[in-house]
Design a protein around this motif. Structure first.
Motif, PDB file in Angstrom:
ATOM      1  N   GLU A 171     -14.055  63.278  78.076  1.00 53.76           N
ATOM      2  CA  GLU A 171     -12.830  64.047  77.879  1.00 53.76           C
ATOM      3  C   GLU A 171     -11.879  63.656  78.992  1.00 53.76           C
ATOM      4  O   GLU A 171     -12.287  63.417  80.131  1.00 53.76           O
ATOM      5  N   LEU A 172     -10.585  63.583  78.695  1.00 54.24           N
ATOM      6  CA  LEU A 172      -9.641  63.154  79.723  1.00 54.24           C
ATOM      7  C   LEU A 172      -8.361  63.961  79.665  1.00 54.24           C
ATOM      8  O   LEU A 172      -8.044  64.612  78.671  1.00 54.24           O
ATOM      9  N   SER A 173      -7.607  63.898  80.770  1.00 53.86           N
ATOM     10  CA  SER A 173      -6.336  64.588  80.895  1.00 53.86           C
ATOM     11  C   SER A 173      -5.377  63.665  81.630  1.00 53.86           C
ATOM     12  O   SER A 173      -5.747  63.073  82.657  1.00 53.86           O
ATOM     13  N   ARG A 205      -7.538  61.837  84.536  1.00 55.29           N
ATOM     14  CA  ARG A 205      -8.775  62.483  84.965  1.00 55.29           C
ATOM     15  C   ARG A 205      -9.807  62.327  83.847  1.00 55.29           C
ATOM     16  O   ARG A 205      -9.577  62.783  82.728  1.00 55.29           O
ATOM     17  N   TYR A 206     -10.928  61.681  84.152  1.00 59.05           N
ATOM     18  CA  TYR A 206     -12.017  61.539  83.192  1.00 59.05           C
ATOM     19  C   TYR A 206     -13.076  62.592  83.482  1.00 59.05           C
ATOM     20  O   TYR A 206     -13.495  62.762  84.631  1.00 59.05           O
ATOM     21  N   TYR A 207     -13.521  63.292  82.455  1.00 62.95           N
ATOM     22  CA  TYR A 207     -14.527  64.321  82.608  1.00 62.95           C
ATOM     23  C   TYR A 207     -15.745  63.974  81.766  1.00 62.95           C
ATOM     24  O   TYR A 207     -15.620  63.437  80.656  1.00 62.95           O
ATOM     25  N   GLY A 208     -16.926  64.296  82.276  1.00 63.05           N
ATOM     26  CA  GLY A 208     -18.151  64.094  81.526  1.00 63.05           C
ATOM     27  C   GLY A 208     -18.456  65.300  80.663  1.00 63.05           C
ATOM     28  O   GLY A 208     -18.331  66.440  81.106  1.00 63.05           O
ATOM     29  N   GLY A 209     -18.842  65.065  79.407  1.00 64.57           N
ATOM     30  CA  GLY A 209     -19.165  66.161  78.502  1.00 64.57           C
ATOM     31  C   GLY A 209     -17.920  66.828  77.967  1.00 64.57           C
ATOM     32  O   GLY A 209     -16.807  66.365  78.164  1.00 64.57           O
ATOM     33  N   PHE A 239      -3.956  64.580  76.183  1.00 65.08           N
ATOM     34  CA  PHE A 239      -5.393  64.439  75.941  1.00 65.08           C
ATOM     35  C   PHE A 239      -5.762  63.261  75.035  1.00 65.08           C
ATOM     36  O   PHE A 239      -6.927  62.913  74.912  1.00 65.08           O
ATOM     37  N   THR A 240      -4.786  62.653  74.398  1.00 65.43           N
ATOM     38  CA  THR A 240      -4.980  61.405  73.658  1.00 65.43           C
ATOM     39  C   THR A 240      -3.886  60.473  74.124  1.00 65.43           C
ATOM     40  O   THR A 240      -2.760  60.550  73.630  1.00 65.43           O
ATOM     41  N   PRO A 241      -4.156  59.618  75.099  1.00 71.19           N
ATOM     42  CA  PRO A 241      -3.079  58.901  75.793  1.00 71.19           C
ATOM     43  C   PRO A 241      -2.195  58.073  74.857  1.00 71.19           C
ATOM     44  O   PRO A 241      -2.592  57.029  74.360  1.00 71.19           O
ATOM     45  N   CYS A 242      -1.011  58.580  74.637  1.00 70.09           N
ATOM     46  CA  CYS A 242      -0.001  57.854  73.866  1.00 70.09           C
ATOM     47  C   CYS A 242       1.342  58.133  74.516  1.00 70.09           C
ATOM     48  O   CYS A 242       1.669  59.299  74.791  1.00 70.09           O
ATOM     49  N   LEU A 243       2.102  57.086  74.791  1.00 67.41           N
ATOM     50  CA  LEU A 243       3.366  57.201  75.509  1.00 67.41           C
ATOM     51  C   LEU A 243       4.528  56.954  74.551  1.00 67.41           C
ATOM     52  O   LEU A 243       4.509  55.992  73.780  1.00 67.41           O
ATOM     53  N   PHE A 244       5.544  57.814  74.626  1.00 70.14           N
ATOM     54  CA  PHE A 244       6.737  57.670  73.804  1.00 70.14           C
ATOM     55  C   PHE A 244       7.948  57.546  74.725  1.00 70.14           C
ATOM     56  O   PHE A 244       8.090  58.320  75.678  1.00 70.14           O
ATOM     57  N   THR A 245       8.806  56.588  74.442  1.00 72.95           N
ATOM     58  CA  THR A 245      10.001  56.346  75.233  1.00 72.95           C
ATOM     59  C   THR A 245      11.234  56.667  74.403  1.00 72.95           C
ATOM     60  O   THR A 245      11.334  56.242  73.248  1.00 72.95           O
ATOM     61  N   PHE A 246      12.171  57.400  74.994  1.00 73.81           N
ATOM     62  CA  PHE A 246      13.394  57.781  74.286  1.00 73.81           C
ATOM     63  C   PHE A 246      14.611  57.341  75.099  1.00 73.81           C
ATOM     64  O   PHE A 246      14.673  57.533  76.315  1.00 73.81           O
TER      65      PHE A 246
END
Length: 395
Positions: free
Chosen positions: A264-266, A281-285, A225-232
């Motif tokens: 709001e996004l997923s 996915r972008y959501y309104g409201g 829900f808060t786009p952050c990518l981690f690589t291991f």
């Protein structure tokens, strides 16, 4: 052949009785059907070409070792994906693009499938876990082969999601990465064949809402829900496999501000055509009840450089479809099936919004239902048994 057989215990996916037939050797053949083993492979191939039902093809492969071998590579159209629901019920995707009513799948009784949750899949293999730190296992959905994994170990530990680096049949090349909640804290657990226990990894960046995926030998973790990518990096020592050399990137800073603001996004990750995709996915409201869908965006993530992540927007999958769900996602060759179109994304229900299941068209941005009626099994009594996981059986 009948596509299903109904028993007193409810509908089942195949016609295997609840007490499995006796097996007489390692190949699993029943002596009463051994005379059929001599059927010529070419003749069996003709029979298979007329079977469009996944359940029927699964029964053919389960008759004996010879039939299973003859069924491979016979040019049969791959079966459509299935949605595995709580208590191991299967809902098949029809050529019209909607889910058929769920049918119960036969599972080996020693697995206690009614009290286990399905948390991931790889080809026709399902990853399952018992409740409250119980057993973990891999089970083949059609041959019913079972492979045991070490238990999680404590009663206050639960397995939420798992991904596999390869099919369990590849032996030591198969690494299982599992997202677990232990003592109310999110953690990552790793296992590979030969390890006697899970390797639990602690990190402050492990969040409660993540997507995980193996890609080109590395493990990727995405905040949903808060786009952050981690690589291991995947490493190995005397205790088994582990992760190291973490790199992070705030994807949100790279996204177009006109689309990402005040929404709001997923987010999810899916591998397609050799690239790792970011699907948003972008959501309104705000709030699931009041919001409406706005848009779905797809980006290919360029991970070739060590200094920065680059995003390239994708507008078409050609003849492929993309399936996204709680247990991960995968691309699928829709062009091989009549009535199934390419350039579609099928979003299955997940842990965070079990009712948000729909199909999205990359061509015109339209959405439509894939559940009719809802087979998702999201009653309160089943929510602790996980949410639907896509299964991609292959011939």
């Amino acid at each position: 052949m009948n596509s299903v057989t109904e028993t007193a215990g409810g509908e089942v996916f195949d016609e295997m009785p609840q007490e499995k037939k006796a097996r007489t050797d390692a190949g699993g053949e029943d002596p009463r059907g051994s005379s059929w083993a001599g059927l010529q492979p070419d003749a069996l191939g003709v029979v298979l070409s007329f079977l469009t039902c996944l359940a029927d093809r699964a029964r053919v492969r389960s008759v004996c070792r010879q039939w299973r071998a003859a069924a491979r590579g016979r040019g049969v159209v791959p079966p459509l994906p299935l949605l595995v629901l709580p208590r191991f019920r299967f809902a098949g995707l029809t050529p019209g693009g909607v889910l058929a009513p769920a049918r119960r799948a036969w599972m080996p009784p020693e697995l206690d499938a009614d009290n286990a949750c399905c948390v991931g899949s790889s080809d026709a293999w399902l990853m399952g876990a018992g409740q409250a730190g119980g057993e973990c296992f891999l089970v083949h959905a059609f041959s019913h082969e079972v492979r045991r994994l070490p238990p999680l170990g404590t009663s206050d530990c639960s397995l939420r999601k798992a991904v596999l680096s390869a099919s369990p049949e590849s032996g030591p090349n198969c690494i299982v990465a599992a997202f677990i909640i232990r003592w109310s804290k999110p953690e990552l657990a790793l296992w590979r064949s030969g390890m006697k226990s899970w390797r639990v990894c602690h990190h402050a960046l492990f969040a409660g809402h993540i997507d995980i995926a193996f890609y080109q030998g590395k493990l990727y973790m995405l905040w949903r829900f808060t786009p952050c990518l981690f690589t291991f990096e995947i490493t190995e020592d005397e205790r088994g496999v582990a992760i190291s050399r973490m790199k992070d990137c705030m994807i949100e800073k790279l996204l177009p501000s006109a689309v990402g603001s005040n929404h709001e996004l997923s987010c999810n990750m899916v591998e397609w055509s050799g690239r790792l995709l970011l699907i948003i996915r972008y959501y309104g409201g705000y709030g699931y009840q009041a919001r409406h869908r706005v848009k779905v965006k797809v980006f290919a993530m360029d991970l070739s450089t060590r200094t920065e992540l680059r995003l390239t927007e994708i507008h078409s999958f050609g003849s492929d479809c993309i399936f996204v769900g709680s247990g991960g996602g995968k691309s699928f060759p829709a062009g091989q099936h009549d009535g199934v179109e390419g350039d579609l994304i099928y979003f299955g229900p997940d842990h965070y919004n079990p009712h948000d299941a729909f199909v999205y068209s990359m061509r015109d941005g339209r959405t439509g239902p894939i559940v009719r009626p809802s087979p998702c099994g999201t009653r309160a009594s089943e929510r602790n048994l996980g949410f639907p996981v896509w299964l991609f059986p292959s011939e």
